[in-house]
Design an enzyme around this catalytic site. Sequence first.
Site, PDB file in Angstrom:
ATOM      1  N   LYS A   1      42.674  44.919  36.189  1.00  0.00           N
ATOM      2  CA  LYS A   1      43.640  44.065  36.886  1.00  0.00           C
ATOM      3  C   LYS A   1      44.719  43.488  35.972  1.00  0.00           C
ATOM      4  O   LYS A   1      45.854  43.276  36.400  1.00  0.00           O
ATOM      5  CB  LYS A   1      42.905  42.929  37.604  1.00  0.00           C
ATOM      6  CG  LYS A   1      42.125  43.390  38.838  1.00  0.00           C
ATOM      7  CD  LYS A   1      41.551  42.193  39.580  1.00  0.00           C
ATOM      8  CE  LYS A   1      40.860  42.633  40.860  1.00  0.00           C
ATOM      9  NZ  LYS A   1      40.428  41.481  41.668  1.00  0.00           N
ATOM     10  N   ASP A  17      43.052  37.391  43.474  1.00  0.00           N
ATOM     11  CA  ASP A  17      41.969  38.277  43.894  1.00  0.00           C
ATOM     12  C   ASP A  17      41.703  37.962  45.372  1.00  0.00           C
ATOM     13  O   ASP A  17      42.000  36.857  45.840  1.00  0.00           O
ATOM     14  CB  ASP A  17      40.725  37.991  43.045  1.00  0.00           C
ATOM     15  CG  ASP A  17      39.474  38.641  43.601  1.00  0.00           C
ATOM     16  OD1 ASP A  17      39.488  39.872  43.800  1.00  0.00           O
ATOM     17  OD2 ASP A  17      38.491  37.915  43.849  1.00  0.00           O
TER      18      ASP A  17
END
Length: 269
Positions: free
Chosen positions: A193, A9
């Site tokens: 994700k 991330d």
Amino acid sequence: MTRKLIALDLDGTTLNADSKLNQPTIQTMQRLQAAGHVVSIITGRSYQGSQAIYDGLQLTSPMINFNGSLGHLPHQEWASEYQFTLNKAIVLALVKYREQLGINEIIAENKNSTMTAGQDLIAGKFFPEIANSPRLTPETLTRNPNSLVLLVQLDKRSAIIDWINDRFGDLVDVGVWGGPNAILEITSKGVHKAKGVAYLADYFKISRENIIAFGDEHNDLEMLQYAGLGVAMHNGTTAIKAAADDVTPYDNDQNGVARYLNDYFEIAE
């Protein structure tokens, strides 16, 4: 050493408090990539908003943008590129009722384009790519976007979420940004994700137990749960830390990810 997929991330995780890369982070990622591991950015950001970071890390791997909605290989054609999109009818309904609902700004994005309707004082801070972006109208929106971001009035947020879910809940998911800013992210139903990470793991033939993922916020949850080793940031939310397998001893401003990986791979400083 078995090849790992390292899923990163960006904001609050790989980037420091100024949303920049620290030198130790760059060095660690380059070392791991040179050693044969796959280092991949998995971000809610647009391609435009993350390309400079990808280049700064000198990555050669595919990148996942818009929380899993777009998987591509920057700067080149990739036969395995994928995307999930939102029906533009949903976008146009939000544009039509924007003021009535209390939405200050709507940002619709694709791999290489950004369009906006309305405006918000803080929007440019989070979405630099909206500067001079074309207006989002029924005439200009000619294709389905990958991602939709709404900057909303805080006291109207719950009502806006209900309005979207009542009409389009079987087609989309609504994510709420943490922190003081009332920002909603709308993605195609079931896209997050972890979808992107699973896609890359399959592409590189890396098993789940060999995935290490780092994150700090709600939109990292599925990714951390999917990874063999899901690592929350020291500065992460309480919920993310509770769901993770481990927590970094240092925060994003102290090179938390790089230090964790250096320890994990026993890289000499």
